[in-house]
Design a protein around this motif. Sequence first.
Motif, PDB file in Angstrom:
ATOM      1  N   GLU A  49       0.829  -1.205   0.000  1.00 19.99           N
ATOM      2  CA  GLU A  49       0.000   0.000   0.000  1.00 19.99           C
ATOM      3  C   GLU A  49       0.866   1.259   0.000  1.00 19.99           C
ATOM      4  O   GLU A  49       0.558   2.234  -0.693  1.00 19.99           O
ATOM      5  CB  GLU A  49      -0.957  -0.005   1.188  1.00 19.99           C
ATOM      6  CG  GLU A  49      -2.058  -1.031   1.041  1.00 19.99           C
ATOM      7  CD  GLU A  49      -3.021  -1.062   2.214  1.00 19.99           C
ATOM      8  OE1 GLU A  49      -2.757  -0.397   3.245  1.00 19.99           O
ATOM      9  OE2 GLU A  49      -4.047  -1.764   2.104  1.00 19.99           O
ATOM     10  N   ALA A 153      -4.348   1.961  -3.994  1.00 21.32           N
ATOM     11  CA  ALA A 153      -3.608   1.401  -2.853  1.00 21.32           C
ATOM     12  C   ALA A 153      -4.482   0.418  -2.075  1.00 21.32           C
ATOM     13  O   ALA A 153      -4.010  -0.657  -1.672  1.00 21.32           O
ATOM     14  CB  ALA A 153      -3.117   2.529  -1.946  1.00 21.32           C
ATOM     15  N   GLN A 154      -5.748   0.759  -1.864  1.00 20.33           N
ATOM     16  CA  GLN A 154      -6.644  -0.140  -1.136  1.00 20.33           C
ATOM     17  C   GLN A 154      -6.877  -1.439  -1.906  1.00 20.33           C
ATOM     18  O   GLN A 154      -6.849  -2.531  -1.323  1.00 20.33           O
ATOM     19  CB  GLN A 154      -7.972   0.547  -0.847  1.00 20.33           C
ATOM     20  CG  GLN A 154      -7.864   1.649   0.182  1.00 20.33           C
ATOM     21  CD  GLN A 154      -9.189   2.332   0.439  1.00 20.33           C
ATOM     22  OE1 GLN A 154     -10.255   1.767   0.232  1.00 20.33           O
ATOM     23  NE2 GLN A 154      -9.125   3.574   0.910  1.00 20.33           N
ATOM     24  N   GLY A 157      -3.732  -3.516  -1.716  1.00 21.61           N
ATOM     25  CA  GLY A 157      -3.599  -4.164  -0.410  1.00 21.61           C
ATOM     26  C   GLY A 157      -4.460  -5.412  -0.292  1.00 21.61           C
ATOM     27  O   GLY A 157      -4.004  -6.450   0.200  1.00 21.61           O
TER      28      GLY A 157
END
Length: 165
Positions: A49, A153-154, A157
């Motif tokens: 992330e 990024a989420q 992840g």
Amino acid sequence: MAALDDFNADPAEQAAEALRACNAAPSFPGRVLAGRPFPDADALVARAEEVARALPWDEVSAALAAHPRIGERVEGSSAEAQASRREQSAMGGADGEVRAALLEGNRAYEERFDRVFLIRAAGRSPAEMLAELRRRLGNDEAAERAEVTEQLAQITGLRVRGLVS
């Protein structure tokens, strides 16, 4: 923990290939792998992330090219396509009105920002995704780039966690 141990021990190219399915930005795999070995899955996810949030915009754009539109049927059998189908599984229960509104919203977003609308679909209902799409249409370019990067990024992840769980 065997999956994380395997990831830590895999040859770099094999691990990089697995990471490319999580985020298609060119520098992403190498920058994540530079942190090996990871003590636990949380450390790997945090690194992934962090790397995704720090990507320059041209690399975020490259990663976006691997993401389908929200609400459209995802084709193909690649790891990315399979992940997108899982992440968008809530769309299967969307009514026709929400589907039509998402299609229209996607068009409006692409006209405004010249890229696909990206949102972490996992854990969100179709109505929530539609509300976010409508809200984000009001963003300026800088604010929207920040939101796109955070959503990437989420998603990254979640996908990386899936590699080692």
